[in-house]
Design a protein around this motif. Sequence first.
Motif, PDB file in Angstrom:
ATOM      1  N   TYR A  83       0.859  -1.183   0.000  1.00 45.44           N
ATOM      2  CA  TYR A  83       0.000   0.000   0.000  1.00 45.44           C
ATOM      3  C   TYR A  83       0.898   1.238   0.000  1.00 45.44           C
ATOM      4  O   TYR A  83       1.804   1.354   0.836  1.00 45.44           O
ATOM      5  CB  TYR A  83      -0.907   0.001   1.224  1.00 45.44           C
ATOM      6  CG  TYR A  83      -1.624  -1.314   1.435  1.00 45.44           C
ATOM      7  CD1 TYR A  83      -2.886  -1.538   0.896  1.00 45.44           C
ATOM      8  CD2 TYR A  83      -1.017  -2.349   2.149  1.00 45.44           C
ATOM      9  CE1 TYR A  83      -3.536  -2.753   1.070  1.00 45.44           C
ATOM     10  CE2 TYR A  83      -1.655  -3.568   2.330  1.00 45.44           C
ATOM     11  CZ  TYR A  83      -2.912  -3.768   1.785  1.00 45.44           C
ATOM     12  OH  TYR A  83      -3.541  -4.970   1.960  1.00 45.44           O
ATOM     13  N   TYR A 121       1.212   5.683  -0.528  1.00 43.31           N
ATOM     14  CA  TYR A 121       0.513   6.963  -0.461  1.00 43.31           C
ATOM     15  C   TYR A 121       1.378   8.050  -1.068  1.00 43.31           C
ATOM     16  O   TYR A 121       2.588   8.121  -0.810  1.00 43.31           O
ATOM     17  CB  TYR A 121       0.195   7.321   0.993  1.00 43.31           C
ATOM     18  CG  TYR A 121      -0.308   8.748   1.153  1.00 43.31           C
ATOM     19  CD1 TYR A 121      -1.546   9.132   0.638  1.00 43.31           C
ATOM     20  CD2 TYR A 121       0.472   9.713   1.802  1.00 43.31           C
ATOM     21  CE1 TYR A 121      -2.003  10.435   0.767  1.00 43.31           C
ATOM     22  CE2 TYR A 121       0.013  11.017   1.942  1.00 43.31           C
ATOM     23  CZ  TYR A 121      -1.225  11.370   1.422  1.00 43.31           C
ATOM     24  OH  TYR A 121      -1.667  12.664   1.538  1.00 43.31           O
ATOM     25  N   LEU A 126      -4.112   7.121  -2.087  1.00 37.41           N
ATOM     26  CA  LEU A 126      -3.690   5.767  -1.761  1.00 37.41           C
ATOM     27  C   LEU A 126      -3.823   4.843  -2.956  1.00 37.41           C
ATOM     28  O   LEU A 126      -4.726   4.988  -3.776  1.00 37.41           O
ATOM     29  CB  LEU A 126      -4.538   5.213  -0.612  1.00 37.41           C
ATOM     30  CG  LEU A 126      -4.246   5.749   0.799  1.00 37.41           C
ATOM     31  CD1 LEU A 126      -5.407   5.422   1.736  1.00 37.41           C
ATOM     32  CD2 LEU A 126      -2.946   5.160   1.338  1.00 37.41           C
ATOM     33  N   PRO A 136       1.383   5.479   5.388  1.00 36.78           N
ATOM     34  CA  PRO A 136       0.260   4.635   5.793  1.00 36.78           C
ATOM     35  C   PRO A 136       0.732   3.509   6.705  1.00 36.78           C
ATOM     36  O   PRO A 136       1.886   3.074   6.635  1.00 36.78           O
ATOM     37  CB  PRO A 136      -0.263   4.087   4.465  1.00 36.78           C
ATOM     38  CG  PRO A 136       0.938   4.080   3.569  1.00 36.78           C
ATOM     39  CD  PRO A 136       1.762   5.279   3.981  1.00 36.78           C
ATOM     40  N   VAL A 152      -6.258   0.105   6.488  1.00 34.52           N
ATOM     41  CA  VAL A 152      -5.119   0.952   6.146  1.00 34.52           C
ATOM     42  C   VAL A 152      -5.407   2.309   6.782  1.00 34.52           C
ATOM     43  O   VAL A 152      -6.437   2.929   6.507  1.00 34.52           O
ATOM     44  CB  VAL A 152      -4.947   1.117   4.622  1.00 34.52           C
ATOM     45  CG1 VAL A 152      -3.750   2.008   4.326  1.00 34.52           C
ATOM     46  CG2 VAL A 152      -4.784  -0.236   3.957  1.00 34.52           C
ATOM     47  N   LEU A 177      -4.315   6.287   7.582  1.00 34.04           N
ATOM     48  CA  LEU A 177      -3.518   7.364   7.004  1.00 34.04           C
ATOM     49  C   LEU A 177      -3.804   8.671   7.733  1.00 34.04           C
ATOM     50  O   LEU A 177      -4.960   9.051   7.922  1.00 34.04           O
ATOM     51  CB  LEU A 177      -3.849   7.539   5.515  1.00 34.04           C
ATOM     52  CG  LEU A 177      -3.136   8.700   4.811  1.00 34.04           C
ATOM     53  CD1 LEU A 177      -1.642   8.425   4.697  1.00 34.04           C
ATOM     54  CD2 LEU A 177      -3.752   8.967   3.446  1.00 34.04           C
ATOM     55  N   HIS A 201      -3.958  12.140   7.046  1.00 26.90           N
ATOM     56  CA  HIS A 201      -4.068  13.039   5.885  1.00 26.90           C
ATOM     57  C   HIS A 201      -4.288  14.445   6.436  1.00 26.90           C
ATOM     58  O   HIS A 201      -5.403  14.931   6.553  1.00 26.90           O
ATOM     59  CB  HIS A 201      -5.235  12.601   5.005  1.00 26.90           C
ATOM     60  CG  HIS A 201      -5.307  13.293   3.671  1.00 26.90           C
ATOM     61  ND1 HIS A 201      -5.936  14.496   3.492  1.00 26.90           N
ATOM     62  CD2 HIS A 201      -4.818  12.935   2.456  1.00 26.90           C
ATOM     63  CE1 HIS A 201      -5.857  14.858   2.224  1.00 26.90           C
ATOM     64  NE2 HIS A 201      -5.172  13.921   1.570  1.00 26.90           N
ATOM     65  N   ARG A 223      -8.445  -2.612   3.692  1.00 25.88           N
ATOM     66  CA  ARG A 223      -7.225  -2.961   2.961  1.00 25.88           C
ATOM     67  C   ARG A 223      -7.516  -3.825   1.737  1.00 25.88           C
ATOM     68  O   ARG A 223      -6.711  -3.864   0.791  1.00 25.88           O
ATOM     69  CB  ARG A 223      -6.240  -3.677   3.884  1.00 25.88           C
ATOM     70  CG  ARG A 223      -6.654  -5.091   4.272  1.00 25.88           C
ATOM     71  CD  ARG A 223      -5.597  -5.812   5.079  1.00 25.88           C
ATOM     72  NE  ARG A 223      -5.980  -7.196   5.378  1.00 25.88           N
ATOM     73  CZ  ARG A 223      -5.736  -8.229   4.583  1.00 25.88           C
ATOM     74  NH1 ARG A 223      -5.106  -8.040   3.439  1.00 25.88           N
ATOM     75  NH2 ARG A 223      -6.114  -9.438   4.919  1.00 25.88           N
ATOM     76  N   THR A 271       3.555   9.954  11.377  1.00 27.77           N
ATOM     77  CA  THR A 271       2.805   8.725  11.132  1.00 27.77           C
ATOM     78  C   THR A 271       2.190   8.244  12.442  1.00 27.77           C
ATOM     79  O   THR A 271       2.871   8.210  13.470  1.00 27.77           O
ATOM     80  CB  THR A 271       3.747   7.647  10.566  1.00 27.77           C
ATOM     81  OG1 THR A 271       4.267   8.101   9.303  1.00 27.77           O
ATOM     82  CG2 THR A 271       3.036   6.322  10.369  1.00 27.77           C
TER      83      THR A 271
END
Length: 272
Positions: free
Chosen positions: A125, A127, A133, A161, A168, A170, A172, A185, A208
Amino acid sequence: MRSLVLLVAAATLFAQDAANWPQFRGPNSSGIAAAGAAPPVEFGKQHLLWKQAVPEGHSSPAVWGERIFLTAFDAASQKLELLCLSRKTGAILWRHGAPAEQIEKTHVVSNPATATPAIDGDRVYAYFGSFGLMAFTHAGESAWALPLAMPRTSHGSGASPILVGDLVILNHDGIVGGYLLAVNRKNGKEVWKQVYPAPGGRRESYSTPILWHDQLVLHRAGVVDAYDAATGKPRWSLLTPTSGLSTPVASGDTVFAQTWYLLGEDDQRGTL
């Protein structure tokens, strides 16, 4: 161009195949290798196994089995890519571009490819702040893509991510309109979305999130927050003078967040 260099003894390389490094800073962003891992203590040409030129980027390589994944950006072509390399030889096995309509602006020392991929046994995965994504199988087949509006930031995106069960996750974030996002996912569908509160002052972040028990802990400008991992609902918040740059780490029942403030601590700033 940058070079991805493997500087470990061959015996160590193949002995650690089971010890995957599946995301930014490894398992749960801890920066701690698996028990029994034997990292090299000397670097030099005598340990060089291979060297591969790849486009520029600030992501860290993520490793799963015999494959290495990283994101990259070619400034000349303005192309964002997810790359898969052979762990044994460094050969590029496959590469896929992110169809971004425009490239986000970043700090002069940064790069539009900053997010480290996250990996599980089925997919990788990636980003990109300029796109959103995207997910691929380990063989390079497209699984799904989720375009997201480009975040408005001062220096470009910085978060990677992470995987929590079938989600998943994130961060943002941006100067306005930031949110914590969870998608399935398997299909890339949104499961929940927690919009960050917008009180006075900046609250953007470049860090993160990490999983701590059943909570997602996130370091943002001026605050360390925790959210329910299953629902995204806020759990607790700690206000602190910080610029929201570093990713927290957890050990047992303790979370550590390295805070830093541009103007220094309160008692170190003079009165205007």
